[in-house]
Write a protein that holds these residues in place. Structure first.
Motif, PDB file in Angstrom:
ATOM      1  N   LEU A  16     120.723  28.937  73.083  1.00  0.00           N
ATOM      2  CA  LEU A  16     121.957  29.627  73.440  1.00  0.00           C
ATOM      3  C   LEU A  16     121.712  30.783  74.411  1.00  0.00           C
ATOM      4  O   LEU A  16     122.497  31.000  75.328  1.00  0.00           O
ATOM      5  CB  LEU A  16     122.681  30.121  72.192  1.00  0.00           C
ATOM      6  CG  LEU A  16     123.317  29.022  71.343  1.00  0.00           C
ATOM      7  CD1 LEU A  16     123.970  29.622  70.107  1.00  0.00           C
ATOM      8  CD2 LEU A  16     124.308  28.209  72.138  1.00  0.00           C
ATOM      9  N   GLY A  17     120.644  31.532  74.206  1.00  0.00           N
ATOM     10  CA  GLY A  17     120.326  32.622  75.125  1.00  0.00           C
ATOM     11  C   GLY A  17     120.074  32.105  76.534  1.00  0.00           C
ATOM     12  O   GLY A  17     120.495  32.713  77.519  1.00  0.00           O
ATOM     13  N   PHE A  18     119.384  30.983  76.620  1.00  0.00           N
ATOM     14  CA  PHE A  18     119.127  30.388  77.932  1.00  0.00           C
ATOM     15  C   PHE A  18     120.438  29.958  78.581  1.00  0.00           C
ATOM     16  O   PHE A  18     120.677  30.231  79.760  1.00  0.00           O
ATOM     17  CB  PHE A  18     118.181  29.193  77.808  1.00  0.00           C
ATOM     18  CG  PHE A  18     117.951  28.493  79.120  1.00  0.00           C
ATOM     19  CD1 PHE A  18     117.069  29.017  80.048  1.00  0.00           C
ATOM     20  CD2 PHE A  18     118.636  27.337  79.435  1.00  0.00           C
ATOM     21  CE1 PHE A  18     116.867  28.385  81.272  1.00  0.00           C
ATOM     22  CE2 PHE A  18     118.448  26.704  80.652  1.00  0.00           C
ATOM     23  CZ  PHE A  18     117.555  27.226  81.571  1.00  0.00           C
ATOM     24  N   ALA A  22     121.894  31.414  81.975  1.00  0.00           N
ATOM     25  CA  ALA A  22     122.138  30.502  83.090  1.00  0.00           C
ATOM     26  C   ALA A  22     123.571  30.640  83.598  1.00  0.00           C
ATOM     27  O   ALA A  22     123.815  30.654  84.806  1.00  0.00           O
ATOM     28  CB  ALA A  22     121.855  29.068  82.655  1.00  0.00           C
ATOM     29  N   ALA A  23     124.517  30.772  82.673  1.00  0.00           N
ATOM     30  CA  ALA A  23     125.918  30.934  83.081  1.00  0.00           C
ATOM     31  C   ALA A  23     126.111  32.229  83.858  1.00  0.00           C
ATOM     32  O   ALA A  23     126.827  32.254  84.868  1.00  0.00           O
ATOM     33  CB  ALA A  23     126.816  30.914  81.840  1.00  0.00           C
ATOM     34  N   TRP A  42     109.109  33.985  77.354  1.00  0.00           N
ATOM     35  CA  TRP A  42     109.733  34.439  76.113  1.00  0.00           C
ATOM     36  C   TRP A  42     109.422  33.473  74.980  1.00  0.00           C
ATOM     37  O   TRP A  42     109.059  33.881  73.882  1.00  0.00           O
ATOM     38  CB  TRP A  42     111.240  34.589  76.332  1.00  0.00           C
ATOM     39  CG  TRP A  42     111.987  34.990  75.106  1.00  0.00           C
ATOM     40  CD1 TRP A  42     112.058  36.227  74.542  1.00  0.00           C
ATOM     41  CD2 TRP A  42     112.776  34.142  74.273  1.00  0.00           C
ATOM     42  NE1 TRP A  42     112.849  36.203  73.419  1.00  0.00           N
ATOM     43  CE2 TRP A  42     113.295  34.932  73.234  1.00  0.00           C
ATOM     44  CE3 TRP A  42     113.100  32.780  74.314  1.00  0.00           C
ATOM     45  CZ2 TRP A  42     114.112  34.413  72.245  1.00  0.00           C
ATOM     46  CZ3 TRP A  42     113.918  32.275  73.333  1.00  0.00           C
ATOM     47  CH2 TRP A  42     114.405  33.090  72.321  1.00  0.00           C
ATOM     48  N   LEU A  43     109.544  32.170  75.237  1.00  0.00           N
ATOM     49  CA  LEU A  43     109.259  31.171  74.214  1.00  0.00           C
ATOM     50  C   LEU A  43     107.781  31.174  73.821  1.00  0.00           C
ATOM     51  O   LEU A  43     107.446  30.981  72.649  1.00  0.00           O
ATOM     52  CB  LEU A  43     109.697  29.782  74.690  1.00  0.00           C
ATOM     53  CG  LEU A  43     111.200  29.594  74.796  1.00  0.00           C
ATOM     54  CD1 LEU A  43     111.530  28.303  75.531  1.00  0.00           C
ATOM     55  CD2 LEU A  43     111.855  29.628  73.431  1.00  0.00           C
ATOM     56  N   GLU A  44     106.895  31.417  74.788  1.00  0.00           N
ATOM     57  CA  GLU A  44     105.465  31.518  74.469  1.00  0.00           C
ATOM     58  C   GLU A  44     105.200  32.712  73.566  1.00  0.00           C
ATOM     59  O   GLU A  44     104.384  32.640  72.646  1.00  0.00           O
ATOM     60  CB  GLU A  44     104.632  31.613  75.751  1.00  0.00           C
ATOM     61  CG  GLU A  44     104.568  30.313  76.518  1.00  0.00           C
ATOM     62  CD  GLU A  44     103.941  30.461  77.903  1.00  0.00           C
ATOM     63  OE1 GLU A  44     103.781  31.604  78.390  1.00  0.00           O
ATOM     64  OE2 GLU A  44     103.629  29.416  78.500  1.00  0.00           O
TER      65      GLU A  44
END
Length: 95
Positions: A16-18, A22-23, A42-44
């Motif tokens: 959702l953050g991505f 993106a929006a 961030w995911l790493e």
């Protein structure tokens, strides 16, 4: 990659953050792809703390947390200043 719904649905909160970022980028005329490298970093980072979090959960010992609310509020630029009053008004209602 095709995932069954029962495996894909738990991923949605993490994405959702991505999607929101993106929006916002698209609204400003920028490519959503321009934030991919930051999202990967961030995911790493999240992946790197999962073993410690899992260990804390397995031990049931939460005395040495990775981050506390106190740490977050001490770093906040609003600390020591009055907080603004925020009120939500439902659509169509008078403020």
């Amino acid at each position: 990659m095709d995932l069954p719904v029962d495996q894909a649905v738990p991923l949605l909160p993490a994405l959702l953050g991505f999607f929101e970022g993106a929006a916002l980028l698209r609204e400003r005329g920028l490519d959503a792809g321009s934030m991919v490298r930051y999202s990967v970093k961030w995911l790493e980072m999240i992946a790197s703390v999962l073993p410690r979090l899992a260990d804390e959960i397995d031990r049931g010992d939460y005395t040495d947390p990775l981050s506390t609310v106190g740490l977050s509020t001490r770093g906040s630029p609003t600390t020591g200043r009055p907080r603004p009053t925020v009120r939500w008004t439902p659509p169509g209602a008078s403020p």
